[in-house]
Design an enzyme around this catalytic site. Structure first.
Site, mmCIF file in Angstrom:
data_model
loop_
_atom_site.group_PDB
_atom_site.id
_atom_site.type_symbol
_atom_site.label_atom_id
_atom_site.label_comp_id
_atom_site.label_asym_id
_atom_site.label_seq_id
_atom_site.Cartn_x
_atom_site.Cartn_y
_atom_site.Cartn_z
ATOM 1 N NE ARG A 17 10.380 -5.440 2.389
ATOM 2 C CZ ARG A 17 9.302 -6.070 2.817
ATOM 3 N NH1 ARG A 17 9.246 -6.557 4.047
ATOM 4 N NH2 ARG A 17 8.261 -6.219 2.041
ATOM 5 C CG ASN A 41 8.362 -8.618 8.021
ATOM 6 O OD1 ASN A 41 8.723 -7.450 8.143
ATOM 7 N ND2 ASN A 41 7.583 -9.011 7.019
ATOM 8 C CE LYS A 99 2.414 -7.599 12.614
ATOM 9 N NZ LYS A 99 2.876 -7.241 11.288
ATOM 10 C CG HIS A 136 -0.483 -10.688 9.749
ATOM 11 N ND1 HIS A 136 0.058 -10.048 8.669
ATOM 12 C CD2 HIS A 136 -1.408 -11.542 9.240
ATOM 13 C CE1 HIS A 136 -0.503 -10.494 7.562
ATOM 14 N NE2 HIS A 136 -1.391 -11.401 7.877
ATOM 15 C CG LEU A 219 -0.928 -11.847 2.037
ATOM 16 C CD1 LEU A 219 0.113 -12.912 2.309
ATOM 17 C CD2 LEU A 219 -2.309 -12.472 1.860
ATOM 18 C CG HIS A 251 8.134 -7.600 -1.876
ATOM 19 N ND1 HIS A 251 8.807 -8.539 -1.126
ATOM 20 C CD2 HIS A 251 6.965 -7.375 -1.213
ATOM 21 C CE1 HIS A 251 8.085 -8.873 -0.069
ATOM 22 N NE2 HIS A 251 6.964 -8.174 -0.093
ATOM 23 C CB ALA A 263 1.986 -10.479 0.045
#
Ligand code: DOR
Ligand code: ZN
Length: 344
Positions: A17, A41, A99, A136, A219, A251, A263
């Site tokens: 993060r 991400n 990625k 992924h 996930l 999270h 997720a």
């Protein structure tokens, strides 16, 4: 065996993060792991070498004093990623992979790829430069059952990708099924898979044990017991195609315990200890070092860490909740006993 000493492990799939959250989650990983492949991400995603350089500095600033933790950066593959972006990444000292997220597959994946074939020219550049593609591996079609999305991805895309780019280094990230293991086990060429500790520990019953368990929601989803068993066999086999990737994905508690929860499993605080538990249960503690500390660097063309860590069988209690700035995060195995403990 009550003690085990292994080369310092690395985490080949990690979400750190950004912002204040870094001050909690970076030290949790840096305590035990020498390096980590850092997922891109963020919002907005880490698209360029310049983005990765800036993000890397923010991560290093959150490392505890004296730590020599090394974040290995990745770029987020979008349909506008260029061949030149790949060349720059390959020339940089600190970007180690790219990625692939199918658009809509998971957290912050809206900038991902809608049609894999569209990015084939960029993948060709990755093959040429020896830059690994981290996948992924799930399709996103709403008519495909969510538990089948990895298997369908493998069937539809993986063999085609492999035969089109036979020299491409590919990692099937967070493998969750026996289908993934069957593919990775026998495919020719430089292909590997990371395996998380939660997919090794749990089958899908863990999502519904006594009620809905949002902290086990991740996930790709946790699958049936026979898939878990296939993952354990692969991880503990010593085969160099399998290595440790926690997919630790924090999270805030309120975002998990919600009517549309996020997720991600936050496993970093006890990851290596929990992997030790899984390997011990499989009678394979002597293979933990290959999986955690040797196979990953070999695939990425890096040397293993020089130093070691020691784990001892001294049970301790994981906190129920951890504080991260103004937020609370619930770690994997919150409030329960962890068998192994890092001692040195
Ligand atoms: O459970 C997951 N959480 N799976 C992913 O692929 C992304 C991750 C996240 O970033 O939260
Ligand atoms: Zn992930």
């Amino acid at each position: 065996m009550n003690r085990i000493r292994i080369r310092r492990p690395d985490d080949w799939h990690l979400h750190l993060r950004d912002g204040a959250m870094l001050n909690t989650v970076v030290p949790a990983t840096a305590r035990n792991f020498g390096r980590a492949i850092v997922m891109p991400n963020l919002k907005p995603p880490v698209r360029t070498v310049a983005d990765a350089a800036a993000y890397r500095e923010r991560i290093l600033a959150a490392c505890p004093a004296g730590s020599d933790f090394e974040p290995l950066m990745t770029l987020y593959l979008t349909e506008t990623t260029s061949v030149d972006d790949i060349r720059q990444a390959a020339e940089s000292e600190f970007v180690h992979a790219v990625k692939y997220y199918p658009a809509g597959a998971t957290t912050n994946s809206d900038s991902g790829v809608r049609e894999l074939e569209r990015v084939y020219p960029v993948i060709e550049a990755m093959e040429k430069h020896g830059l690994p593609l981290l996948m992924h591996g799930e399709v996103t079609d709403s008519d495909i059952d969510v538990f089948d999305r990895e298997a369908v991805f493998i069937e539809r895309h993986l063999e085609k990708l492999r035969s089109t780019f036979p020299g491409l280094k590919m990692v099937l990230e967070h493998a969750t099924t026996s289908d993934a293991i069957d593919f990775v086990q026998s495919a020719p060429g430089p292909i590997a898979a990371t395996i998380t500790v939660h997919h090794l520990m749990f089958n899908r019953n863990a999502l519904f044990e006594g009620g809905l368990r949002p902290h086990h929601y991740c996930l790709p989803l946790i699958k049936r017991e026979r898939h878990r068993q296939a993952l354990v066999v692969a991880a503990t086999s010593g085969n160099e195609r399998y290595f440790l990737g926690t997919d630790s994905a924090p999270h805030p508690k309120h975002a998990k315990e919600s009517d549309c929860g996020c997720a991600g499993v936050y496993s970093a605080p006890a990851a290596i200890e929990l992997y030790a538990e899984v390997f011990e249960a499989a009678g394979a503690l002597d293979r933990l070092e290959a999986f955690a500390s040797l196979n990953g660097p070999a695939f990425y063309g890096l040397a293993p860490n020089e130093d070691t860590i020691e784990l001892e069988r001294t049970p301790w209690q994981m906190e129920r909740e951890l504080t991260a700035d103004d937020d609370t995060i619930v770690p994997l195995r919150a409030g329960s006993e962890i068998v192994w403990r890092r001692v040195d």
